[in-house]
Design an enzyme around this catalytic site. Structure first.
Site, short mmCIF file in Angstrom:
data_model
loop_
_atom_site.label_atom_id
_atom_site.label_comp_id
_atom_site.label_asym_id
_atom_site.label_seq_id
_atom_site.Cartn_x
_atom_site.Cartn_y
_atom_site.Cartn_z
CE LYS A 46 -3.19 -2.48 3.01
NZ LYS A 46 -3.52 -2.69 4.44
N GLY A 47 2.14 1.10 0.23
CA GLY A 47 3.02 2.24 0.45
C GLY A 47 3.05 3.29 -0.64
CD GLU A 102 8.32 -0.56 -3.25
OE1 GLU A 102 7.66 0.22 -2.53
OE2 GLU A 102 8.62 -1.71 -2.91
CG ASP A 103 6.81 2.64 0.11
OD1 ASP A 103 7.62 1.83 -0.40
OD2 ASP A 103 6.15 2.35 1.13
CG ASP A 106 15.15 -0.26 4.45
OD1 ASP A 106 16.06 0.53 4.75
OD2 ASP A 106 14.67 -1.06 5.26
CE LYS A 134 14.70 4.12 5.95
NZ LYS A 134 14.15 3.22 7.02
CG PHE A 155 10.70 3.30 10.61
CD1 PHE A 155 10.97 2.13 9.90
CD2 PHE A 155 9.38 3.70 10.76
CE1 PHE A 155 9.94 1.38 9.36
CE2 PHE A 155 8.34 2.95 10.22
CZ PHE A 155 8.61 1.78 9.52
CB VAL A 156 10.46 8.11 7.07
CG1 VAL A 156 11.75 8.84 7.37
CG2 VAL A 156 10.62 7.17 5.89
CG ASP A 162 2.69 0.95 7.19
OD1 ASP A 162 3.60 0.78 6.35
OD2 ASP A 162 2.26 0.05 7.93
NE ARG A 168 -0.63 1.88 4.72
CZ ARG A 168 0.45 1.15 4.50
NH1 ARG A 168 1.49 1.69 3.88
NH2 ARG A 168 0.54 -0.10 4.91
#
Ligand code: IMP
Ligand code: MG
Length: 179
Positions: A46-47, A102-103, A106, A134, A155-156, A162, A168
């Site tokens: 869902k990001g 993509e959000d 990482d 990141k 962490f964001v 989320d 979100r």
């Protein structure tokens, strides 16, 4: 023994206006590259929901949208490296130009799995558009053709990202303290 504090929204890393400006730039760039080619813009749920909604509205070209959903980490804040496809594309992509949205990248594990998965379907081309990178945490090399922002190793949440399903809907990207 003290009870652990719940996480709280910390410093704003990327404000609403900055997000808007950068997303519009990305939309214009991608539009120039794919004008007349009706690319399939594939959001990873869902990001990527919020980012993609703004991105496609900054793309004044013919395009098609589709989505993939991955099973979530639950409340974990670190990638397990185990990715499961919870919901697949609604149509074939063979012979199509595909842009995966993509959000955040990482470790890079999720997106390299997705890219490998999509490549087996023989798209005409496949590129990646990510809002956040990141980079300090990378374990698997990934080429990000269209990138919004590089962020430090914190962490964001917000703008689609989320923690345990929450935050979100924040219109900015902020650090989450205490995770
Ligand atoms: P990767 O497989 O380690 O690259 O993980 C990518 C996924 O982990 C992203 O699509 C997010 O769902 C999640 N993720 C990684 N870092 C963060 C973060 O700082 N906030 C929220 N979700 C994150
Ligand atoms: Mg995600």
């Amino acid at each position: 023994m003290a009870v652990a504090e719940p996480p709280r929204i910390g410093r704003v890393l990327i404000a609403e206006a900055e997000l808007r400006a950068r997303v519009v730039e990305l939309g214009r760039t991608i539009s120039r590259d794919y004008a007349g080619q009706n690319p399939v813009i594939v959001g990873v749920l869902k990001g990527a929901l919020v980012f993609m909604a703004d991105l496609i509205r900054a793309m004044p070209i013919d395009l098609t949208t589709d989505f993939m959903a991955l099973s979530s980490y639950g409340v974990e804040t670190k990638s397990t490296g185990v990715v499961k496809l919870a919901s697949d594309l609604s149509m074939p992509i063979d012979g199509r130009h595909v842009v995966l949205v993509e959000d955040i990248i990482d470790t890079g594990r999720t997106v390299s799995y997705l890219k490998r998965n999509l490549e087996t379907r023989h798209p005409k081309s496949l590129r990646l558009c990510a809002l956040l990178d990141k980079i300090e945490r990378r374990e698997v090399d990934v080429e990000i053709e269209y990138l919004g922002f590089t962020i430090p190793n914190v962490f964001v949440v917000g703008y689609g990202l989320d923690h345990a399903g929450l935050y979100r809907n924040l219109p900015y990207v902020a650090a989450l303290d205490g995770v």
